[in-house]
Motif scaffolding. Structure first.
Motif, PDB file in Angstrom:
ATOM      1  N   SER A 181      13.185 -37.232 -24.061  1.00 20.14           N
ATOM      2  CA  SER A 181      13.149 -37.964 -25.193  1.00 20.14           C
ATOM      3  C   SER A 181      13.883 -37.769 -25.830  1.00 20.14           C
ATOM      4  O   SER A 181      13.553 -39.224 -26.325  1.00 20.14           O
TER       5      SER A 181
ATOM      6  N   ASP B  56      17.969 -39.794 -30.614  1.00 23.07           N
ATOM      7  CA  ASP B  56      16.581 -40.530 -30.897  1.00 23.07           C
ATOM      8  C   ASP B  56      16.748 -41.565 -31.653  1.00 23.07           C
ATOM      9  O   ASP B  56      16.802 -41.023 -32.979  1.00 23.07           O
TER      10      ASP B  56
ATOM     11  N   TRP C 162       9.232 -40.904 -31.715  1.00 19.68           N
ATOM     12  CA  TRP C 162       9.544 -39.255 -31.220  1.00 19.68           C
ATOM     13  C   TRP C 162       9.194 -39.570 -30.092  1.00 19.68           C
ATOM     14  O   TRP C 162       7.435 -39.378 -30.062  1.00 19.68           O
ATOM     15  N   GLY C 163       9.887 -38.738 -29.017  1.00 16.35           N
ATOM     16  CA  GLY C 163       9.022 -38.106 -28.176  1.00 16.35           C
ATOM     17  C   GLY C 163       9.344 -36.183 -28.171  1.00 16.35           C
ATOM     18  O   GLY C 163       8.708 -36.284 -29.501  1.00 16.35           O
ATOM     19  N   THR C 164       9.051 -35.841 -26.929  1.00 13.90           N
ATOM     20  CA  THR C 164       8.698 -34.239 -27.420  1.00 13.90           C
ATOM     21  C   THR C 164      10.651 -33.471 -27.204  1.00 13.90           C
ATOM     22  O   THR C 164      10.985 -34.093 -27.244  1.00 13.90           O
TER      23      THR C 164
END
Length: 123
Positions: A109, A98, A102-104
């Motif tokens: 994500s 990723d 950043w996501g979860t």
């Protein structure tokens, strides 16, 4: 074109160890994060561990203290050292990557995925 290729899976008895590798090509994640997920038959894909570009790591409670994620400085290769393996660790293990933001820890994500490698732990 980004490619993630996992290797190192196999069969091991409970209490044993395996080291998974994930080789990234076609792109750079030197400022991103890399993660490991797993999916057992009939179950949803779940987070296992992740490492960010600044070096911080995170683990699922189920593997904390047994698994270690690491990678080279440019994230060309990321590893998952799995110790004290249990039968419940049996699953297909996936590498994911990723880029910021950043996501979860949710699989949704992560933008890039490998094909997976099978890990089987027998009792």
């Amino acid at each position: 074109q980004v490619q993630l290729v996992e290797s190192g899976g196999g069969s091991v008895q409970a209490g044993g160890s395996l080291r998974l590798s994930c080789a990234a090509s076609g792109g750079t994640f030197s400022s991103g994060r890399m993660g490991w997920f797993r999916q057992a038959p009939g179950k949803e894909r779940e987070f296992v561990a992740r490492i960010r570009s600044e070096g911080s790591t995170g683990y699922a409670d189920s593997v904390k203290g047994r698994f270690i994620i690491s990678g080279d400085s440019a994230f060309h290769t990321v590893y998952l050292q799995m110790n004290s393996l249990k039968p419940e660790d049996t699953a297909v293990y996936y590498c994911a990557a990723d880029r910021p933001p950043w996501g979860t820890r949710s699989p949704s994500s992560y933008d890039y995925w490998g094909q997976g490698t099978q890990v089987t732990v027998s009792s």
